[in-house]
Design a protein around this motif. Structure first.
Motif, PDB file in Angstrom:
ATOM      1  N   SER A 526     -13.581  32.076   4.220  1.00 49.39           N
ATOM      2  CA  SER A 526     -12.655  32.861   5.412  1.00 49.39           C
ATOM      3  C   SER A 526     -12.759  34.340   5.328  1.00 49.39           C
ATOM      4  N   THR A 527     -13.752  34.816   4.389  1.00 46.29           N
ATOM      5  CA  THR A 527     -13.837  36.314   3.952  1.00 46.29           C
ATOM      6  C   THR A 527     -14.368  37.024   5.187  1.00 46.29           C
ATOM      7  N   SER A 528     -13.896  38.128   5.686  1.00 49.72           N
ATOM      8  CA  SER A 528     -14.393  39.077   6.701  1.00 49.72           C
ATOM      9  C   SER A 528     -14.454  40.500   6.255  1.00 49.72           C
ATOM     10  N   TYR A 529     -15.397  41.198   6.555  1.00 49.01           N
ATOM     11  CA  TYR A 529     -15.285  42.535   6.218  1.00 49.01           C
ATOM     12  C   TYR A 529     -15.584  43.583   7.445  1.00 49.01           C
ATOM     13  N   PRO A 530     -14.511  44.481   7.531  1.00 46.90           N
ATOM     14  CA  PRO A 530     -14.530  45.325   8.582  1.00 46.90           C
ATOM     15  C   PRO A 530     -15.714  46.140   8.965  1.00 46.90           C
ATOM     16  N   SER A 531     -16.660  46.340   7.794  1.00 49.43           N
ATOM     17  CA  SER A 531     -17.875  47.266   7.892  1.00 49.43           C
ATOM     18  C   SER A 531     -19.029  46.625   8.887  1.00 49.43           C
ATOM     19  N   LEU A 532     -18.614  45.235   9.056  1.00 43.20           N
ATOM     20  CA  LEU A 532     -19.667  44.509   9.872  1.00 43.20           C
ATOM     21  C   LEU A 532     -19.446  44.455  11.345  1.00 43.20           C
ATOM     22  N   SER A 533     -18.427  44.954  11.951  1.00 46.51           N
ATOM     23  CA  SER A 533     -17.959  45.275  13.131  1.00 46.51           C
ATOM     24  C   SER A 533     -18.167  46.409  13.606  1.00 46.51           C
ATOM     25  N   GLN A 534     -18.661  46.465  15.039  1.00 43.81           N
ATOM     26  CA  GLN A 534     -18.687  47.862  15.606  1.00 43.81           C
ATOM     27  C   GLN A 534     -17.631  48.333  15.965  1.00 43.81           C
ATOM     28  N   ALA A 535     -16.354  47.663  16.027  1.00 46.14           N
ATOM     29  CA  ALA A 535     -15.139  48.123  16.537  1.00 46.14           C
ATOM     30  C   ALA A 535     -14.714  49.279  16.033  1.00 46.14           C
ATOM     31  N   SER A 536     -14.798  49.607  14.673  1.00 45.61           N
ATOM     32  CA  SER A 536     -14.260  50.929  13.918  1.00 45.61           C
ATOM     33  C   SER A 536     -15.310  52.164  13.755  1.00 45.61           C
ATOM     34  N   THR A 537     -16.585  52.060  14.765  1.00 48.88           N
ATOM     35  CA  THR A 537     -17.453  53.067  14.571  1.00 48.88           C
ATOM     36  C   THR A 537     -16.716  54.200  15.198  1.00 48.88           C
TER      37      THR A 537
END
Length: 686
Positions: A526-537
């Motif tokens: 269930s782990t997720s990392y915000p750094s892997l998404s482009q949403a916060s670029t």
């Protein structure tokens, strides 16, 4: 972001690499034509004949030289990374990294090092197109005072294989078919997906490629990782595991799949042109260099193997430390001499940077020099101007095809007494370059560490980290590519593999490509990392390209004020109308037309400013504008509407007009439009 900050750069003439290259640059304009040996050429249009209708003569030395050179002008194409582009620049160190590495270019804050870089796709040949869904690469050659340092990275933090033995297989499967040479620059065929289904370690990188990461908006907006694990080594001989990442200052942005298809036909050189035009405009692309560091004693601390190139190092667990910035500030002068002949090799490191036991890295250290020698036709390729180091170099190699260097001494062996054993090796006290004395212990074996064998946890983490919009785009990527696969068995095998990543993902794709939904379910992660998404670029209006759709009789005051706000924000403005020339406002103000509706396209623009106006063929003019609006609205792009352009929008109750900014009764229109341009996409648009 200060839109003008990128323009305040060190003058080009103060770059030592450019000073060196100037010795090889030649300007032919205004010069008399000669042969390569300097003989004056009186006629360059007709071959030498025995009479005007007679046979050609073998003594036509100029035709022979000219034609034979043409016949040999091309060199073997790169097996991978054939299509690419690049530029010159410099790297500026932010802080001393002497605690971790003795690399000279990382010792002093503010120290600048000249460089050349080359971006590339992987699958397609030189004649393919820029916007193909692919993994992209970035090679950076830093001309340091200690020799050339080649830092090679790709636009994803994971690789498709875990052992170099499989690299030829992965590329053979990825590239076009042997029988018909189809498809070009695409993995959407049976052979590639058959490889994926039968090599489960590949599903991780493939998931990244099917996401937005596989279709970048621009080389200026491309993040890239070293993939491989290197070593930093300091003056005390202490080593630290390190991975590198380039992060674009403008943020990480992507095209949509349909946009990429259309742009590939409209402008196959889209990314090349974008990079070159930005540098020409003084909007120098910038990338911060980050490092992730793991002490050697923490090698087994994580639930992934730090030497596995098919696994990323999560930034949330191993923070990225920014140590410098690359700025690209000069375009190339000659594509062939500089970008076709530039040769990268991960074995080209400087003191303070070494190699881990990463198996793919170990394979790459052997492969690159061999392929460059073959491609460039000589072991002397490193003497070409673009590959030549700034520091002096001396050794006992001699001869070879196209040897440029003239070594005047006659002793070329070691050990010797005739030259006092010169060129001599460094004495131990200098410790110029040492290989880190890693302890090696084990049986000779062909195998892979069991710690590499978790193929699905990290792809699952990547999937968990995506936003709903990003997930839908990834589903679209998988569905398109697998939908091109003719073998039902291969399609089924791939959804059976994907179920380990996410059950819902696999089920949707199975339905889309006409195979059975897979049994089983995804790994319980269930782990997720915000750094892997482009949403916060980061998002900026700076260098976004806005098409101004305009005719005559526009409201000069309103439009000129809006254009000034856009240009002050660093937006690239393109004036588009029915014909080239100029358009005239209601007070006589003229604007030069950059492109026509025929030569431009809404797919090539990041946003639109709808001005409208009058034209001799008003119906056609209005129709062209409506076509641009329809495409821009469909792809969620910002749209600014002048008072005179409002009637050109076909608004209905079904349209929420998200991202559409109107000038009418809006004294802050320019700033509001800039804010919308910076947002780039309005995913909530209906």
């Amino acid at each position: 972001m200060d839109s003008k900050s990128s323009r305040n750069r060190q003058p080009i003439g103060q770059n030592p690499k450019q000073d060196q290259l100037d010795q090889f640059r030649v300007q032919n304009t205004g010069k008399q034509m000669t042969t390569n040996e300097g003989r004056v050429i009186p006629n360059d249009e007709q071959t030498l004949k025995a009479g005007v209708r007679g046979p050609s003569l073998h003594e036509d030395y100029w035709f022979l030289e000219k034609m034979s050179h043409f016949n040999h002008e091309e060199i073997p194409e790169r097996v991978v990374h054939a299509r690419g582009y690049g530029a010159y620049g410099e790297f500026e160190c932010y802080q001393s990294m002497s605690n971790f590495t003795r690399a000279g270019f990382l010792q002093e804050p503010g120290k600048k090092t000249p460089l050349i870089c080359r971006f590339s796709t992987v699958q397609g040949p030189k004649g393919s197109y820029d916007t193909a869904r692919d993994l992209r690469c970035l090679g950076v050659k830093l001309y340091t005072e200690e020799g050339n340092y080649d830092l090679t990275t790709i636009a994803m933090p994971v690789l498709i294989i875990q052992d170099p033995m499989k690299f030829p297989d992965s590329m053979h499967a990825y590239q076009n078919k042997q029988d018909d040479g189809i498809p070009t620059a695409s993995g959407a065929h049976d052979r590639f997906w058959d490889f994926v289904a039968n090599n489960p370690e590949s599903i991780h990188m493939v998931t990244w490629i099917m996401s937005d990461r596989g279709i970048i908006r621009s080389y200026r907006m491309m993040e890239s990782w070293s993939i491989n694990t290197y070593l930093f080594i300091n003056d005390e001989g202490v080593a630290t595991f390190v991975r590198f990442v380039w992060k674009p200052v403008l943020g990480v942005h992507s095209l949509l799949q349909e946009e990429a298809f259309k742009i590939g036909g409209l402008d196959p050189d889209f990314h090349r042109r974008d990079l070159r035009e930005a540098i020409d405009r003084g909007a120098f692309p910038e990338y911060e260099l980050g490092v992730q560091l793991i002490p050697m004693e923490d090698e087994f601390k994580y639930d992934f193997d730090v030497l596995d190139p098919a696994k990323f190092w999560p930034e949330e667990l191993i923070p990225v430390q920014f140590i410098g910035k690359m700025t690209l500030n000069r375009n190339i002068d000659n594509y062939f001499a500089e970008l076709e002949q530039v040769a990268f090799n991960p074995a080209n490191v400087v003191p303070g940077i070494g190699f881990s036991n990463d198996p793919v890295l170990q394979g790459r250290l052997l492969a690159y020099r061999d392929t460059q020698q073959y491609r460039l036709g000589s072991a002397n390729y490193d003497q070409l101007p673009v590959n030549r180091p700034l520091c002096p170099f001396h050794n006992n190699t001699r001869r070879g095809v196209m040897r440029m260097r003239i070594d005047v001494d006659q002793v070329n062996y070691h050990n010797n007494s005739l030259a006092n054993n010169a060129p001599f090796t460094a004495p131990p006290e200098q410790e110029i370059f040492i290989h880190y004395p890693q302890k090696v212990d084990g049986h000779i074996i062909r195998g892979r560490s069991p710690s590499f064998n978790d193929f699905f946890s990290q792809p699952r983490i990547f999937w968990n980290s995506l936003t709903p919009i990003e997930k839908q785009h990834t589903i679209d990527g998988f569905s398109y590519q697998l939908g091109k696969v003719k073998s039902e068995s291969v399609r089924q095998q791939n959804v059976d593999l994907l179920v380990n990543v996410d059950k819902e993902l696999a089920n949707i794709i199975a339905d889309n490509i006409g195979v059975n939904r897979p049994s089983g379910t995804n790994v319980p992660v269930s782990t997720s990392y915000p750094s892997l998404s482009q949403a916060s670029t980061p998002k900026y209006a700076y260098t976004q390209k806005v098409g101004v759709l305009i005719g005559n009789d526009f409201n000069s005051n309103e439009v000129i004020n809006a254009l000034k706000v856009l240009e002050d924000a660093g937006v690239f403005v393109v004036i588009v109308s029915e014909t080239l020339g100029s358009v005239t406002g209601n007070d006589g103000t003229k604007l030069k037309v950059d492109q026509t509706f025929l030569t431009s396209s809404p797919y090539l623009l990041d946003s639109l400013y709808i001005v409208g106006g009058s034209h001799k063929n008003q119906a056609k003019f209005n129709y062209e504008i409506s076509e641009f609006i329809q495409v821009a609205y469909k792809f969620y792009k910002p749209i600014g509407v002048a008072t005179s352009g409002q009637s050109l929008l076909n608004v209905s109750d079904d349209n929420n007009l998200a991202g559409v900014v109107f000038a009418a009764n809006n004294p802050n229109f320019g700033n509001d439009f800039v804010t919308a341009i910076a947002q780039q996409r309005f995913w909530d648009r209906t």
